[in-house]
Design an enzyme around this catalytic site. Structure first.
Site, PDB file in Angstrom:
ATOM      1  CE  LYS A 163      -2.727  -2.232  -0.791  1.00 53.23           C
ATOM      2  NZ  LYS A 163      -3.848  -2.086   0.177  1.00 53.23           N
TER       3      LYS A 163
HETATM    4  C1  LIG Z   1      -4.913  -1.175  -0.047  1.00 57.79           C
HETATM    5  C2  LIG Z   1      -6.209  -1.389   0.656  1.00 57.79           C
HETATM    6  C3  LIG Z   1      -7.398  -0.738   0.244  1.00 57.79           C
HETATM    7  C4  LIG Z   1      -7.430   0.280  -0.876  1.00 57.79           C
HETATM    8  O1  LIG Z   1      -7.227  -0.296  -2.141  1.00 57.79           O
HETATM    9  P1  LIG Z   1      -6.744   0.615  -3.386  1.00 57.79           P
HETATM   10  O2  LIG Z   1      -6.468  -0.327  -4.485  1.00 57.79           O
HETATM   11  O3  LIG Z   1      -5.527   1.351  -2.906  1.00 57.79           O
HETATM   12  O4  LIG Z   1      -7.869   1.550  -3.693  1.00 57.79           O
HETATM   13  C5  LIG Z   1      -8.579  -1.045   0.906  1.00 57.79           C
HETATM   14  N1  LIG Z   1      -8.596  -1.913   1.948  1.00 57.79           N
HETATM   15  C6  LIG Z   1      -7.488  -2.549   2.378  1.00 57.79           C
HETATM   16  C7  LIG Z   1      -7.569  -3.464   3.534  1.00 57.79           C
HETATM   17  C8  LIG Z   1      -6.245  -2.306   1.759  1.00 57.79           C
HETATM   18  O5  LIG Z   1      -5.149  -2.928   2.199  1.00 57.79           O
END
Ligand SMILES: *Cc1c(COP(=O)(O)O)cnc(C)c1O
Length: 465
Positions: free
Chosen positions: A112
């Site tokens: 993120k």
């Molecule tokens: C947020 C997250 C996901 C999922 O991603 P999305 O965009 O919500 O589908 C997968 N793995 C990790 C480590 C995350 O922080």
């Protein structure tokens, strides 16, 4: 470029507005009025030789149109990715015959950061240019909170309030948030559960007076910029594979809110030769069921070893529906209304075949997740985080698919220990966290208490400046 809502109820707005708006004012998700034409082989080849930062500018430019000068965008991108510890930002790495796209070299060691570092700088840039301020409010069960905090720490004209359930996030996750001492960062431990914290945020956002007079905003995964920023690493991965326009690549994407895999879908629409997008889910398998049979039906939320994917209703899914329905907002509204009424929606026939062309999907159990961490470690010494392990397992039948490595394994050492009886060593971003000083307020799980806390905190700040 102008942006419209998937529900058709927002007059077209420009890039700056869509970034500041987040969710559409009609409750829909914002999308470009028209996607740029797919890039051709020559551009793809040229892009494959660019650094992550230069590539980012090329990809973003048509979406920003004439709202931000190129030199300013370049500066924003440079500053955003200077916080990553790897020179290639999102390096491709091979282990045990499998390729992983490592998305965890940012300041909070999860993917993120890629979007939120840029979003924080863009917020600051736009607020400085256009005036105004922003008070971000969010609830977190762990990961998103710290990435959002690191995205805006120390930024002008921005405050961030992040609520987490006291004692119910991991020690590392809590410290990642509460050791950020910048004056504009306000952590609140709520005496309650994550659901309590989320309910409080929803209540405060629905108080429209409070929301507008305190300029409350969100940073959740529905912000268009987050999706757009995530397309960059799909192109960058493809470039690192050699950049032969004849080469098609598949990606396996650990999926929760559908943001990351939708970015892959968008990258394909933008011209990237993607063969297959594999939606990898844990036991919360609403999306893999949808790809199987066209029925999107909400179930119970299970807690798993991959908690960032413990989600039933995926907030970005509506964007995909919009494209599946040929950008027809009326058709989206009709399907959503049936979801509202009966708790599920369904597509069939030609549409379902289209879904199955766009994606394949696989749900992975905790037991399989642990087995995957074990097998990869045994074969190569490489340690997967449980989310990445879900991706690798879902792609078991496709050894050539690139697996998106969404978090550093040291963030999820409990699962790692369970699998291989040792821990992953922490990356620089996670070192020394337990020894650093912290700052955090603690409040009852009451919307009024949080509201008063926000009011008092902002009033104090106004007096100081
Ligand atoms: C947020 C997250 C996901 C999922 O991603 P999305 O965009 O919500 O589908 C997968 N793995 C990790 C480590 C995350 O922080």
């Amino acid at each position: 470029m102008k942006y419209v809502s998937t529900r058709g109820g927002v007059e077209p707005v420009g890039f700056a507005d869509v970034v500041m708006m987040g969710l559409g004012t009609d409750g829909g998700l914002m999308v470009p009025e028209r996607l740029p034409a797919p890039v051709g082989a020559d551009i793809l080849r040229a892009w494959s030789k660019l650094s992550f930062q230069d590539l980012a500018v090329e990809i973003l430019m048509p979406f920003v149109a004439d709202e931000i000068p190129r030199a300013d965008l370049q500066d924003l991108v440079q500053r955003s990715y200077a916080s990553f510890s790897h020179p290639r930002v999102t390096p491709l790495r091979e282990a045990g015959g499998r390729r992983y796209l490592e998305l965890f070299h940012g300041p909070t060691a999860a993917f993120k950061d890629v979007a939120l570092q840029l979003l924080g700088n863009l917020f600051e840039y736009l607020l400085r240019r256009d005036g105004g301020e922003l008070n971000i409010l969010g609830a977190t069960s762990g990961d998103t909170g710290s990435a959002a905090i690191y995205g805006v720490r120390g930024k002008q004209r921005i405050n961030i309030f992040i609520l987490h359930p006291k004692g119910r996030v991991s020690a590392v996750q809590e410290r990642q948030m509460t050791t950020v001492l910048d004056a504009n960062v306000h952590n609140v431990a709520i005496r309650g559960t994550f659901d309590d914290a989320q309910r409080i945020v929803k209540t405060l956002f629905s108080d429209l007076d409070f929301k507008s007079s305190y300029r409350l905003g969100a940073v959740n995964s529905i912000n268009w910029l987050r999706i757009l920023a995530q397309t960059i690493y799909y192109f960058h991965a493809w470039g690192q594979l050699g950049g032969d326009p004849g080469q098609r690549v598949s990606f396996a994407v650990p999926t929760g809110n559908f943001g990351d895999v939708f970015a892959g879908f968008l990258a394909r629409r933008m011209g990237l030769p993607i063969e297959r997008l594999i939606i990898a889910t844990n036991r919360n398998d609403i999306l893999s069921r949808f790809v199987d049979n066209g029925v999107y039906a909400k179930g119970e939320v299970y807690h798993t070893l991959s908690p960032a994917m413990d989600i039933q209703v995926a907030s970005n899914f509506e964007r995909y529906l919009y494209y599946l329905l040929d950008e027809d907002a009326g058709a989206v509204r009709t399907l959503l209304a049936s979801m509202q009424q009966s708790g599920c929606l369904q597509v069939d026939g030609e549409r379902l075949r289209q879904v199955q062309q766009d994606f394949s999907a696989q749900a992975v159990s905790d037991r399989e997740t642990l087995a995957q961490i074990r097998a990869t470690y045994a074969a190569s010494g490489y340690i997967l985080c449980p989310h990445t392990a879900v991706g690798a397992r879902a792609a078991a039948a496709e050894p050539d698919a690139v697996v998106l490595a969404t978090a550093h394994p040291a963030k999820f050492n409990q699962a790692v220990r369970e699998a291989i009886d040792r821990e992953a060593p922490p990356p620089p971003a996670l070192q020394g966290l337990l020894d650093k000083p912290t700052r955090c307020a603690e409040l009852d799980a009451e919307p009024l208490a949080v509201r008063e806390h926000i009011r008092a905190t902002l009033a104090t700040e106004a007096n100081l400046s």
